[in-house]
Design a protein around this motif. Structure first.
Motif, mmCIF file in Angstrom:
data_model
loop_
_atom_site.group_PDB
_atom_site.id
_atom_site.type_symbol
_atom_site.label_atom_id
_atom_site.label_comp_id
_atom_site.label_asym_id
_atom_site.label_seq_id
_atom_site.Cartn_x
_atom_site.Cartn_y
_atom_site.Cartn_z
ATOM 1 N N UNK A 115 55.595 56.143 55.147
ATOM 2 C CA UNK A 115 54.274 55.704 55.599
ATOM 3 C C UNK A 115 54.419 54.426 56.405
ATOM 4 N N UNK A 116 53.382 54.106 57.153
ATOM 5 C CA UNK A 116 53.365 52.884 57.936
ATOM 6 C C UNK A 116 52.810 51.753 57.072
ATOM 7 N N UNK A 162 57.920 51.354 49.512
ATOM 8 C CA UNK A 162 57.720 50.194 50.376
ATOM 9 C C UNK A 162 58.957 49.601 51.006
ATOM 10 N N UNK A 163 60.105 50.252 50.841
ATOM 11 C CA UNK A 163 61.327 49.719 51.451
ATOM 12 C C UNK A 163 61.373 50.096 52.936
ATOM 13 N N UNK A 164 61.742 49.125 53.768
ATOM 14 C CA UNK A 164 61.786 49.312 55.213
ATOM 15 C C UNK A 164 62.795 50.391 55.597
ATOM 16 N N UNK A 165 62.395 51.221 56.565
ATOM 17 C CA UNK A 165 63.285 52.252 57.098
ATOM 18 C C UNK A 165 63.793 51.840 58.475
ATOM 19 N N UNK A 182 57.697 51.594 59.477
ATOM 20 C CA UNK A 182 57.791 52.757 58.609
ATOM 21 C C UNK A 182 58.554 52.372 57.341
ATOM 22 N N UNK A 183 58.003 52.752 56.174
ATOM 23 C CA UNK A 183 58.621 52.405 54.893
ATOM 24 C C UNK A 183 58.669 53.631 53.975
ATOM 25 N N UNK A 190 61.352 50.941 62.422
ATOM 26 C CA UNK A 190 60.632 52.005 63.125
ATOM 27 C C UNK A 190 59.176 51.611 63.233
ATOM 28 N N UNK A 191 58.732 51.399 64.469
ATOM 29 C CA UNK A 191 57.335 51.038 64.703
ATOM 30 C C UNK A 191 56.635 52.246 65.298
ATOM 31 N N UNK A 192 55.383 52.457 64.908
ATOM 32 C CA UNK A 192 54.652 53.597 65.460
ATOM 33 C C UNK A 192 53.980 53.198 66.755
#
Length: 107
Positions: A10-11, A21-24, A16-17, A105-107
């Motif tokens: 999810x964002x 809640x861990x960063x991807x 994106x995590x 990863x940014x949307x």
């Protein structure tokens, strides 16, 4: 009728995590839509792949690639996704731009 597949990530906070809640991250050496990961062995120890189970199904921008060892890993827009071992808590982004080849990863 099977229920729709649930997105594996999810964002949150513009990145994106994982569900906890861990960063991807993505890795520049991975080729989008190749169905493979270029991060194995020692690389995967530092950058743990976000694994998919045998029953997970692709949905939307999320697909699944097969790793060198035969296990399944989530991909976003064709690029395998990873967490970073140095990130200790949700929201940590210590791996962003690491060696200029790892990116959030940014949307």
């Amino acid at each position: 009728v099977e229920p729709p597949a649930k997105a594996p990530a999810m964002l949150s906070g513009g990145a994106l995590v994982t569900p906890v809640g861990m960063t991807l991250y993505t890795f520049d050496q991975d080729v989008a839509n190749s169905g493979k990961s270029a991060c194995n062995g020692g690389c995967a120890a530092l950058w743990p792949p976000m694994m998919a189970t045998a029953t997970d199904r692709t949905t939307g921008a999320y697909s699944i690639v097969t790793r060198d060892d035969g296990s399944r890993q989530w991909a976003y827009k064709g690029k395998p996704v990873y967490t970073y071992q140095a990130d200790q808590k949700p929201g940590d982004r210590a791996g962003d731009n690491f060696k200029d080849v790892w990116h959030i990863i940014k949307e």
